[in-house]
Each structure stands twice: as C-alpha cells, then as structure tokens.
Design a protein around this motif. Structure first.
Motif, PDB file in Angstrom:
ATOM      1  N   SER A 109      50.357  40.132  38.056  1.00 27.92           N
ATOM      2  CA  SER A 109      50.161  40.141  39.510  1.00 27.92           C
ATOM      3  C   SER A 109      50.917  41.288  40.153  1.00 27.92           C
ATOM      4  O   SER A 109      50.432  41.910  41.108  1.00 27.92           O
ATOM      5  N   VAL A 113      48.344  45.464  41.482  1.00 29.88           N
ATOM      6  CA  VAL A 113      48.233  46.035  42.829  1.00 29.88           C
ATOM      7  C   VAL A 113      48.930  47.395  42.909  1.00 29.88           C
ATOM      8  O   VAL A 113      49.045  47.965  44.000  1.00 29.88           O
ATOM      9  N   ARG A 114      49.354  47.928  41.758  1.00 28.38           N
ATOM     10  CA  ARG A 114      50.084  49.191  41.742  1.00 28.38           C
ATOM     11  C   ARG A 114      49.542  50.207  40.750  1.00 28.38           C
ATOM     12  O   ARG A 114      49.612  51.404  40.979  1.00 28.38           O
ATOM     13  N   VAL A 168      42.105  47.408  44.845  1.00 27.37           N
ATOM     14  CA  VAL A 168      43.338  47.480  45.641  1.00 27.37           C
ATOM     15  C   VAL A 168      43.596  48.913  46.090  1.00 27.37           C
ATOM     16  O   VAL A 168      43.953  49.171  47.245  1.00 27.37           O
ATOM     17  N   TYR A 172      43.397  49.315  49.990  1.00 25.81           N
ATOM     18  CA  TYR A 172      44.722  49.261  50.612  1.00 25.81           C
ATOM     19  C   TYR A 172      45.571  50.502  50.367  1.00 25.81           C
ATOM     20  O   TYR A 172      46.067  51.112  51.321  1.00 25.81           O
ATOM     21  N   LEU A 178      49.890  48.372  50.972  1.00 23.08           N
ATOM     22  CA  LEU A 178      49.701  46.940  50.800  1.00 23.08           C
ATOM     23  C   LEU A 178      50.146  46.176  52.043  1.00 23.08           C
ATOM     24  O   LEU A 178      51.023  46.627  52.783  1.00 23.08           O
ATOM     25  N   GLU A 181      53.475  41.396  52.738  1.00 26.41           N
ATOM     26  CA  GLU A 181      53.636  40.030  52.269  1.00 26.41           C
ATOM     27  C   GLU A 181      54.771  39.995  51.243  1.00 26.41           C
ATOM     28  O   GLU A 181      54.885  40.900  50.415  1.00 26.41           O
ATOM     29  N   TRP A 183      55.217  38.463  48.457  1.00 28.60           N
ATOM     30  CA  TRP A 183      54.846  38.487  47.043  1.00 28.60           C
ATOM     31  C   TRP A 183      54.343  39.859  46.606  1.00 28.60           C
ATOM     32  O   TRP A 183      54.229  40.127  45.401  1.00 28.60           O
ATOM     33  N   LEU A 184      54.059  40.749  47.567  1.00 28.21           N
ATOM     34  CA  LEU A 184      53.622  42.103  47.256  1.00 28.21           C
ATOM     35  C   LEU A 184      54.761  43.119  47.331  1.00 28.21           C
ATOM     36  O   LEU A 184      54.575  44.280  46.969  1.00 28.21           O
TER      37      LEU A 184
END
Length: 206
Positions: A109, A113-114, A168, A172, A178, A181, A183-184
C-alpha cells in the motif's frame, strides 16, 4: 490480542536490534550504527506491536538512497524507480500467524502510490522453500541472481509489478500530489540538511 502496525519510534530501536540479531542465518546482523541509518533514512520502517511488545518489523527504501547494500545497488542499476524491502523480521513467538502477509500488504500500500515496482531478495543458500513460496504466491518474479560478496550467499532478486501506480501517477502525482490523508503520508524521521524532495517515478536523475 491487539495488533498495531506503526512507524518505528526511537525508543523501539534497542528491541528492534535485539530482534534482528536473534533472527537466524537468513537475516544479516546489524549493529547500532546500521540500525540508526535505517531510522534516519529508510522511507518505510514500521513495527508490529502486539499487546505492547514488538513482534516484528519491516524496513524498505526507495530508489535514490545512499545505501551500500549490494542487492539494493543491483536494483538501482536495473530500474529507475522502486521500493526495496531490505529486511522483514518476525519474532519466533509470532511466526506462522500471518504477520508476514500483514506487513507485505502494508508495504505494498505504501509503495503502489509512489513507484511502479516492489523489490526484495531471498537467500538461496541456505534455501528456505517456505520463503520462496511465500514470495511467489505474493506475485514476485525472479529478475536476477547474484552472490553477495566473494564468499557470500547466492540470492534470488525478486520484483513485483504494481499496476495501480500508473493510475495514481496520472491522477494525483502529476496533478499536485497525493491527498493529505494520514495513511498516504511519508513517515516522520530525522532528515539531514541536504535531503532532496523525491522525484516522480520515471523522472531523470539530476
């Protein structure tokens, strides 16, 4: 049993060091200075806490780090953007309870996103078929092999594609970043004055 996966804290380091250095032959030993490097520089360094006790930890770094691991450098030479799992350690009392999969879901996770790729290695000497099977069923594929130093063990270099990253990036990362949030968020850790902001995966190095 209350389980929490959280970022490492400085007061955890003694317990993490002891856990690492009693893990057996499949985990390379650390000294306090090496562990401090991870505390200060690793992009992902989280522990599993069960009822107030450190039950395990996972350390991972993104591309672009000044890290001397031969396996990390192999991935740096072959891929422009990745998250590299340097080590995962589970305390003996908590093994075979699914903590490894919990950690791998969590680091996935973080990574997807990276970057487009999650990487690691497994030892082939001594070979642990449980570890090899775990990574295979989790979607890792062998992308190379090498020997760690002249008299070191042979390792299998593994990579897992993260197909969510393209969405992502386009939705974003290329349009402001991002969402804010928790969690991000990047983990909070000591940073040296010359730390540079992370580039988008695929951008050329300066």
């Amino acid at each position: 049993m209350a389980l929490a996966i959280r970022d490492v804290r400085e007061h955890d380091l003694d317990a993490v060091l002891a856990l690492n250095n009693t893990a057996g032959r499949s985990i390379l030993a650390l000294d306090a200075a090496q562990l401090r490097y991870f505390y200060e520089h690793a992009d992902y360094f989280r522990v599993a806490e069960i009822d107030g006790h450190i039950a395990g930890f996972l350390v991972a770094l993104r591309d672009g780090a000044d890290y001397g691991s031969a396996n990390y450098r192999w991935f740096s030479a072959h891929y422009p953007a990745f998250v590299y799992i340097d080590r995962i350690v589970i305390a003996n009392a908590y093994r075979r309870h699914g903590l490894g999969r919990v950690f791998y879901c969590d680091v996935t996770s973080f990574a997807e996103v990276r970057v487009p790729l999650l990487t690691c290695e497994v030892f082939l000497e001594p070979r642990d078929d449980v570890v090899v099977l775990f990574h295979g069923t989790y979607g890792f594929q062998e992308v190379g092999q090498q020997r760690m130093a002249a008299d070191g063990p042979q390792v299998s270099l593994l990579a897992k594609d993260l197909p969510s990253y393209a969405y992502v990036r386009e939705t974003y990362l290329e349009r402001g970043g991002l969402p804010a949030e928790p969690w991000l968020a990047e983990r909070e850790r000591p940073r040296s004055p010359d730390t540079h902001p992370r580039r988008l995966a695929g951008e050329r190095r300066p």
